[in-house]
Write a protein that holds these residues in place. Structure first.
Motif, PDB file in Angstrom:
ATOM      1  N   UNK A  75       8.970  13.439   6.453  1.00  0.00           N
ATOM      2  CA  UNK A  75       8.241  12.684   5.430  1.00  0.00           C
ATOM      3  C   UNK A  75       9.217  11.936   4.523  1.00  0.00           C
ATOM      4  N   UNK A  76      10.330  12.569   4.192  1.00  0.00           N
ATOM      5  CA  UNK A  76      11.342  11.901   3.378  1.00  0.00           C
ATOM      6  C   UNK A  76      11.967  10.736   4.135  1.00  0.00           C
ATOM      7  N   UNK A  77      12.215  10.905   5.427  1.00  0.00           N
ATOM      8  CA  UNK A  77      12.752   9.805   6.236  1.00  0.00           C
ATOM      9  C   UNK A  77      11.780   8.631   6.269  1.00  0.00           C
ATOM     10  N   UNK A  78      10.492   8.919   6.384  1.00  0.00           N
ATOM     11  CA  UNK A  78       9.482   7.845   6.402  1.00  0.00           C
ATOM     12  C   UNK A  78       9.465   7.124   5.058  1.00  0.00           C
ATOM     13  N   UNK A  79       9.576   7.867   3.950  1.00  0.00           N
ATOM     14  CA  UNK A  79       9.639   7.231   2.627  1.00  0.00           C
ATOM     15  C   UNK A  79      10.874   6.339   2.513  1.00  0.00           C
ATOM     16  N   UNK A  80      12.023   6.829   2.986  1.00  0.00           N
ATOM     17  CA  UNK A  80      13.246   6.024   2.937  1.00  0.00           C
ATOM     18  C   UNK A  80      13.127   4.774   3.810  1.00  0.00           C
ATOM     19  N   UNK A  81      12.563   4.942   4.991  1.00  0.00           N
ATOM     20  CA  UNK A  81      12.374   3.831   5.914  1.00  0.00           C
ATOM     21  C   UNK A  81      11.471   2.766   5.284  1.00  0.00           C
ATOM     22  N   UNK A  82      10.413   3.216   4.626  1.00  0.00           N
ATOM     23  CA  UNK A  82       9.494   2.294   3.953  1.00  0.00           C
ATOM     24  C   UNK A  82      10.195   1.580   2.807  1.00  0.00           C
ATOM     25  N   UNK A  83      10.929   2.333   2.005  1.00  0.00           N
ATOM     26  CA  UNK A  83      11.627   1.749   0.864  1.00  0.00           C
ATOM     27  C   UNK A  83      12.633   0.681   1.324  1.00  0.00           C
ATOM     28  N   UNK A  84      13.356   0.972   2.408  1.00  0.00           N
ATOM     29  CA  UNK A  84      14.310  -0.001   2.928  1.00  0.00           C
ATOM     30  C   UNK A  84      13.606  -1.273   3.402  1.00  0.00           C
ATOM     31  N   UNK A  85      12.436  -1.112   4.038  1.00  0.00           N
ATOM     32  CA  UNK A  85      11.682  -2.277   4.529  1.00  0.00           C
ATOM     33  C   UNK A  85      11.136  -3.087   3.357  1.00  0.00           C
ATOM     34  N   UNK A 121      12.414  -7.029   1.952  1.00  0.00           N
ATOM     35  CA  UNK A 121      11.422  -8.095   1.892  1.00  0.00           C
ATOM     36  C   UNK A 121      10.497  -8.149   3.102  1.00  0.00           C
ATOM     37  N   UNK A 122      10.562  -7.146   3.960  1.00  0.00           N
ATOM     38  CA  UNK A 122       9.702  -7.116   5.143  1.00  0.00           C
ATOM     39  C   UNK A 122       8.297  -6.658   4.768  1.00  0.00           C
ATOM     40  N   UNK A 123       8.200  -5.626   3.932  1.00  0.00           N
ATOM     41  CA  UNK A 123       6.915  -5.119   3.474  1.00  0.00           C
ATOM     42  C   UNK A 123       6.683  -5.541   2.021  1.00  0.00           C
ATOM     43  N   UNK A 124       5.409  -5.646   1.641  1.00  0.00           N
ATOM     44  CA  UNK A 124       5.051  -5.996   0.265  1.00  0.00           C
ATOM     45  C   UNK A 124       5.595  -4.950  -0.702  1.00  0.00           C
ATOM     46  N   UNK A 125       5.824  -5.371  -1.930  1.00  0.00           N
ATOM     47  CA  UNK A 125       6.439  -4.509  -2.942  1.00  0.00           C
ATOM     48  C   UNK A 125       5.632  -3.243  -3.246  1.00  0.00           C
ATOM     49  N   UNK A 126       4.313  -3.303  -3.069  1.00  0.00           N
ATOM     50  CA  UNK A 126       3.502  -2.138  -3.434  1.00  0.00           C
ATOM     51  C   UNK A 126       3.256  -1.181  -2.263  1.00  0.00           C
ATOM     52  N   UNK A 127       3.853  -1.414  -1.111  1.00  0.00           N
ATOM     53  CA  UNK A 127       3.699  -0.526   0.034  1.00  0.00           C
ATOM     54  C   UNK A 127       4.556   0.721  -0.202  1.00  0.00           C
ATOM     55  N   UNK A 128       3.976   1.884   0.066  1.00  0.00           N
ATOM     56  CA  UNK A 128       4.675   3.151  -0.148  1.00  0.00           C
ATOM     57  C   UNK A 128       4.774   3.934   1.166  1.00  0.00           C
ATOM     58  N   UNK A 129       5.556   4.972   1.121  1.00  0.00           N
ATOM     59  CA  UNK A 129       5.663   5.871   2.268  1.00  0.00           C
ATOM     60  C   UNK A 129       4.322   6.494   2.623  1.00  0.00           C
ATOM     61  N   UNK A 130       3.466   6.708   1.617  1.00  0.00           N
ATOM     62  CA  UNK A 130       2.132   7.252   1.893  1.00  0.00           C
ATOM     63  C   UNK A 130       1.294   6.285   2.719  1.00  0.00           C
ATOM     64  N   UNK A 131       1.485   4.976   2.511  1.00  0.00           N
ATOM     65  CA  UNK A 131       0.775   3.984   3.318  1.00  0.00           C
ATOM     66  C   UNK A 131       1.204   4.072   4.783  1.00  0.00           C
ATOM     67  N   UNK A 132       2.497   4.247   4.999  1.00  0.00           N
ATOM     68  CA  UNK A 132       3.001   4.361   6.374  1.00  0.00           C
ATOM     69  C   UNK A 132       2.573   5.696   6.971  1.00  0.00           C
ATOM     70  N   UNK A 133       2.557   6.746   6.169  1.00  0.00           N
ATOM     71  CA  UNK A 133       2.088   8.051   6.652  1.00  0.00           C
ATOM     72  C   UNK A 133       0.619   7.950   7.078  1.00  0.00           C
ATOM     73  N   UNK A 134      -0.201   7.248   6.291  1.00  0.00           N
ATOM     74  CA  UNK A 134      -1.614   7.059   6.656  1.00  0.00           C
ATOM     75  C   UNK A 134      -1.729   6.268   7.955  1.00  0.00           C
ATOM     76  N   UNK A 135      -0.873   5.284   8.134  1.00  0.00           N
ATOM     77  CA  UNK A 135      -0.865   4.502   9.371  1.00  0.00           C
ATOM     78  C   UNK A 135      -0.512   5.395  10.558  1.00  0.00           C
TER      79      UNK A 135
END
Length: 192
Positions: free
Chosen positions: A131-141, A145-159
């Motif tokens: 889960x921490x890796x997914x949060x870091x991966x999301x933050x890096x994206x 500038x690949x993902x919108x500023x308000x996208x969080x690791x929880x959004x990717x976890x839900x996906x």
């Protein structure tokens, strides 16, 4: 003191051949469960592994113990994939690779994935690390500038959770629906 009962003799880990047999059994079980689902017999798994069923029962008390071991292996496999994705210098490519890995991972286990749900206790160290890796991966994206500023690791976890559902609802061998689902959702999460 008898060397057979000394602390060092009793505290050693499993023998090398036992560990090798465990890997053979888990690989065979994954293949048989993928073909037959969770109703597959221990005898079918033993036949695929080329081992006697007694050998399997010595290491795994029953099918539930074997499914627990497979679930543990899967959690570790997902964690390694998330870690590998984080190492990609291109955060967008790393995230996309990881989501494709997740989809393929679940598609390969479609017939018995439901039997693995909740077999790893919540709060498990490996799951928390993933889960921490997914949060870091999301933050890096997001930072790239690949993902919108308000996208969080929880959004990717839900996906990721939703991918599992799309895979389960799709016909066997048809990866099109989950791939399309990921593509559409990533488009919606991207920065303008």
């Amino acid at each position: 003191m008898n060397p057979r009962t000394s602390p060092s003799a009793t505290s050693r880990g499993p023998r090398r051949d036992a560990l090798r047999n465990d890997a053979i059994v888990i690989d065979a079980a994954r293949a048989v469960f993928a073909e037959q689902g969770p109703q597959a017999t221990m005898e079918a798994i033993a036949a695929r592994a080329g081992l006697g069923v007694g050998t399997i029962y010595r290491r795994f008390a029953g099918k539930d113990a074997l499914l627990d071991a497979i679930a543990r292996f899967f959690v570790e496999e997902l964690d390694r994939a998330a870690s590998t994705a984080l190492e990609n210098p291109d955060p967008a490519a790393g995230l996309e690779w990881f989501l494709n890995f997740v989809g393929t991972f679940h598609a390969e286990k479609r017939r018995y994935a439901a039997s693995l749900t909740d077999r790893v206790p919540s709060g498990d160290d490996v799951s928390a690390r993933t889960a921490d890796h997914v949060r870091q991966l999301t933050r890096k994206a997001v930072e790239a500038g690949y993902l919108a500023q308000d996208v969080t690791g929880d959004d990717i976890k839900a996906l990721i959770i939703a991918i599992r559902g799309v895979v389960a609802a799709s016909p066997d061998g048809d990866d099109g629906p989950w791939r399309r689902f990921v593509r559409i959702h990533l488009t919606g999460l991207r920065a303008d």
